[in-house]
Design an enzyme around this catalytic site. Structure first.
Site, mmCIF file in Angstrom:
data_model
loop_
_atom_site.group_PDB
_atom_site.id
_atom_site.type_symbol
_atom_site.label_atom_id
_atom_site.label_comp_id
_atom_site.label_asym_id
_atom_site.label_seq_id
_atom_site.Cartn_x
_atom_site.Cartn_y
_atom_site.Cartn_z
ATOM 1 N N ASP A 339 -26.352 -8.845 -2.479
ATOM 2 C CA ASP A 339 -25.601 -7.845 -3.254
ATOM 3 C C ASP A 339 -26.488 -6.830 -3.970
ATOM 4 O OD1 ASP A 339 -26.619 -9.886 -4.820
ATOM 5 O OD2 ASP A 339 -24.993 -9.831 -6.270
ATOM 6 N N GLU A 422 -36.482 -18.368 -10.215
ATOM 7 C CA GLU A 422 -37.680 -17.559 -9.935
ATOM 8 C C GLU A 422 -38.901 -18.206 -10.578
ATOM 9 O OE1 GLU A 422 -34.965 -16.500 -11.533
ATOM 10 O OE2 GLU A 422 -34.084 -14.795 -10.463
HETATM 11 C C1 UGA Z 1 -28.961 -13.982 -10.298
HETATM 12 C C2 UGA Z 1 -30.281 -14.041 -9.541
HETATM 13 O O1 UGA Z 1 -30.629 -12.783 -9.049
HETATM 14 C C3 UGA Z 1 -30.129 -14.984 -8.393
HETATM 15 O O2 UGA Z 1 -31.262 -14.965 -7.607
HETATM 16 C C4 UGA Z 1 -29.861 -16.325 -8.977
HETATM 17 O O3 UGA Z 1 -29.702 -17.234 -7.937
HETATM 18 C C5 UGA Z 1 -28.624 -16.253 -9.807
HETATM 19 O O4 UGA Z 1 -28.675 -15.209 -10.761
HETATM 20 C C6 UGA Z 1 -28.463 -17.527 -10.593
HETATM 21 O O5 UGA Z 1 -29.350 -17.763 -11.397
HETATM 22 O O6 UGA Z 1 -27.489 -18.236 -10.412
HETATM 23 P P1 UGA Z 1 -26.580 -13.117 -9.582
HETATM 24 O O7 UGA Z 1 -26.404 -11.719 -9.178
HETATM 25 O O8 UGA Z 1 -26.145 -13.517 -10.929
HETATM 26 O O9 UGA Z 1 -28.063 -13.522 -9.346
HETATM 27 O O10 UGA Z 1 -25.966 -14.136 -8.532
HETATM 28 P P2 UGA Z 1 -25.254 -13.864 -7.178
HETATM 29 O O11 UGA Z 1 -25.562 -12.528 -6.659
HETATM 30 O O12 UGA Z 1 -23.858 -14.286 -7.289
HETATM 31 O O13 UGA Z 1 -25.984 -14.943 -6.233
HETATM 32 C C7 UGA Z 1 -27.326 -14.822 -5.812
HETATM 33 C C8 UGA Z 1 -27.415 -15.037 -4.318
HETATM 34 O O14 UGA Z 1 -26.936 -16.331 -3.990
HETATM 35 C C9 UGA Z 1 -26.593 -14.040 -3.530
HETATM 36 O O15 UGA Z 1 -27.299 -13.639 -2.392
HETATM 37 C C10 UGA Z 1 -25.355 -14.822 -3.155
HETATM 38 O O16 UGA Z 1 -24.817 -14.397 -1.919
HETATM 39 C C11 UGA Z 1 -25.856 -16.237 -3.092
HETATM 40 N N1 UGA Z 1 -24.845 -17.238 -3.508
HETATM 41 C C12 UGA Z 1 -24.102 -17.065 -4.605
HETATM 42 C C13 UGA Z 1 -24.669 -18.370 -2.741
HETATM 43 O O17 UGA Z 1 -25.333 -18.538 -1.714
HETATM 44 N N2 UGA Z 1 -23.728 -19.294 -3.144
HETATM 45 C C14 UGA Z 1 -22.968 -19.137 -4.229
HETATM 46 O O18 UGA Z 1 -22.138 -19.995 -4.519
HETATM 47 C C15 UGA Z 1 -23.158 -17.984 -4.991
HETATM 48 MN MN MN Z 2 -26.294 -10.801 -7.472
#
Ligand code: UGA
Ligand code: MN
Length: 483
Positions: A339, A422
């Site tokens: 995203d 990270e």
């Molecule tokens: C932030 C960080 O940028 C992420 O790298 C981190 O994993 C996340 O917070 C966290 O600490 O939980 P954020 O934008 O809040 O990211 O989270 P998302 O964009 O919803 O998810 C990060 C990535 O994991 C995305 O590529 C998403 O597709 C993936 N994701 C999300 C999954 O594979 N499974 C899920 O249930 C949710």
């Molecule tokens: Mn994100």
């Protein structure tokens, strides 16, 4: 009859002029005067005809000339040390017309000339790039041109991806982006184009100018004289993208995919938080045409159940690391969430990271940016909205790691610890000294990646199958991802 013969046979006419000169000297009769007259006429005709031909050629050349006359003037000043005039050498060169043609024509149509340049020397940037925007344009074209080859090799090495049902599931070596060789003209054209972009990069690194400036200077230089540029593949990039099932999924992947399509020698590891792959995702990836592996790595049940923050994308990223340990030997890995937003120049910079590279990430909470702090040219802490006791308070989009370095740390992985993914991963790369961290994006003065978030959308309601039977909506409905 005689006259006709003289016009055709220049050799014989020149012998007749000799005889006419000696003839007039001895004061002999009308015959030799007539010969002299004819010869003079003939030479005048040849002279006028030649002049006309050159004028026509010159006019034609100037009409195709890519530089304005004033630029040519400047150019002459610059190359005053050179012995021959630019216009003269350009006009008299038998290649001049060809080159004038190529420099103004579309990149895609210069295949033959560019291919020749690649196999010998990249002799003229004008052949390959029409403008100072050439580097970006050519990288883009280069990427597009190499895709088919790379995709096919990637498909043959598919590991549990399921995106190409007919391919083997063996664990043969990875699609080695760097070793894809093809003798097709298209690929060689690609190399020539990439080489000029590489050259600009090299120039930009050796001096402190920006790559755009360097490219501009290179272009200017190539107007002066041909320069040798050795063509080779840049180090490969492995982009690990966690993804999960939701209404926005295909939109996010499409946007990221077309960003990555501008980047050469890249393998996209798309890893879904799921138990099985989704044909719609595979279809989307196929259509984008970036070399990819599509794998699954579900979040462990215990984290799924929790009411607290979940470690999002962690099992996906660890699966990606496992893949790289098995298949990759060199290059650089980057975690690109599906995203976020990426300027393609960061990819060209991260290829050359020696151990770990870092750079700023825009739009992170209300702090506005997350970035290493550089003081007196050295890494001196981090700026982030939330430090939380982290040694490396950086965003996932703000660092990349060299593959050889990763392989020297066989236990490095990402912890299932929300907020500390990270930090935990970077800590697991120890030993890593601060001065071993490369500072990208103009020594962290620029923002090339953004932590963006797409508004969540409710799942689409079910289609009324009776009402819309036998319409296109039946097809479209199958393309929607519903949770
Ligand atoms: C932030 C960080 O940028 C992420 O790298 C981190 O994993 C996340 O917070 C966290 O600490 O939980 P954020 O934008 O809040 O990211 O989270 P998302 O964009 O919803 O998810 C990060 C990535 O994991 C995305 O590529 C998403 O597709 C993936 N994701 C999300 C999954 O594979 N499974 C899920 O249930 C949710
Ligand atoms: Mn994100």
């Amino acid at each position: 009859m005689k006259g006709g013969g003289a016009y055709i046979n220049i050799g014989s006419s020149s012998s007749s002029i000799n005889s006419s000169v000696s003839g007039s000297g001895s004061g002999s009769g009308n015959g030799s005067k007539m010969t002299l007259g004819k010869s003079v006429k003939m030479y005048l005709t040849i002279f006028i005809a030649t002049t006309c031909i050159y004028m026509v050629l010159y006019q034609y050349h100037m009409s195709r000339e890519p530089f304005s006359p004033s630029e040519i003037g400047k150019h002459q000043e610059k190359s005053s040390s050179s012995s021959s005039s630019y216009i003269a050498s350009y006009l008299w060169s038998p290649m001049s017309l060809l080159m004038a043609n190529n420099s103004t024509s579309n990149n895609a149509t210069t295949t033959t000339t560019a291919a020749t340049a690649a196999t010998t020397t990249v002799s003229n940037v004008a052949e390959v790039q029409g403008s100072s925007f050439g580097s970006i344009q050519s990288v883009s074209l280069a990427a597009a041109a190499t895709r088919p080859t790379q995709t096919s090799s990637s498909a043959s090495a598919s590991v549990g991806g399921g995106h190409k049902p007919a391919t083997s599931t063996s664990t043969t070596p990875p699609p080695p982006p760097a070793t894809v060789t093809s003798t097709t003209t298209t690929t060689r054209t690609t190399r020539a184009k990439k080489a000029t972009a590489n050259a600009a990069k090299a120039l930009a690194t050796s001096t402190s100018m920006s790559q755009a400036q360097a490219q501009y200077q290179l272009d200017a230089a190539h107007k002066t004289r041909p320069t040798f540029v050795a063509a080779s593949e840049p180090p490969p990039l492995y982009i690990i993208t966690p993804t999960y099932r939701r209404p926005e999924q295909l939109a996010e992947l499409t946007r990221l995919g077309y960003t990555l399509k501008h980047v050469a020698n890249l393998l996209w590891l798309v890893i879904e938080d799921a138990n099985k792959t989704n044909p719609l995702v595979a279809h989307t990836l196929d259509r984008i045409g970036v070399p990819y592996e599509y794998m699954v790595a579900p979040m462990p049940e215990k984290y799924k159940q929790t009411k607290k923050a979940k470690p999002r994308g962690v099992s996906n990223r660890n699966r990606g690391l496992e893949y790289l340990r098995q298949h990759a030997t060199e290059g650089v890995l980057y975690f690109a969430d599906d995203d976020n937003t990426y300027d393609i120049s960061i990819f060209e910079q991260m290829r050359y990271i020696s151990k770990v590279g870092m750079w700023p990430v825009g739009l992170v909470t209300k702090t506005g940016v997350s970035s290493p702090i550089i003081r007196n040219g050295k890494l001196d802490g981090y700026y982030d909205g939330w430090i939380g006791g982290r040694k490396y308070p950086v965003d996932m989009a703000g660092f990349a790691v060299n593959i050889k370095f990763l392989r020297q740390r066989p236990h490095a992985q990402m912890p299932f610890k929300p907020g500390y993914e990270e930090d935990g991963f970077l800590r697991s790369l120890a030993p890593l000294a601060n001065d071993e961290i490369d500072l990208l994006a103009d020594e962290c003065r620029d923002i090339l990646t953004w932590h963006t978030q797409t508004k969540k959308n409710p799942p689409a309601q079910a289609l009324n199958k009776t009402r819309y039977s036998n319409t296109n909506l039946e097809h479209i409905d199958k393309l929607l991802v519903r949770p």
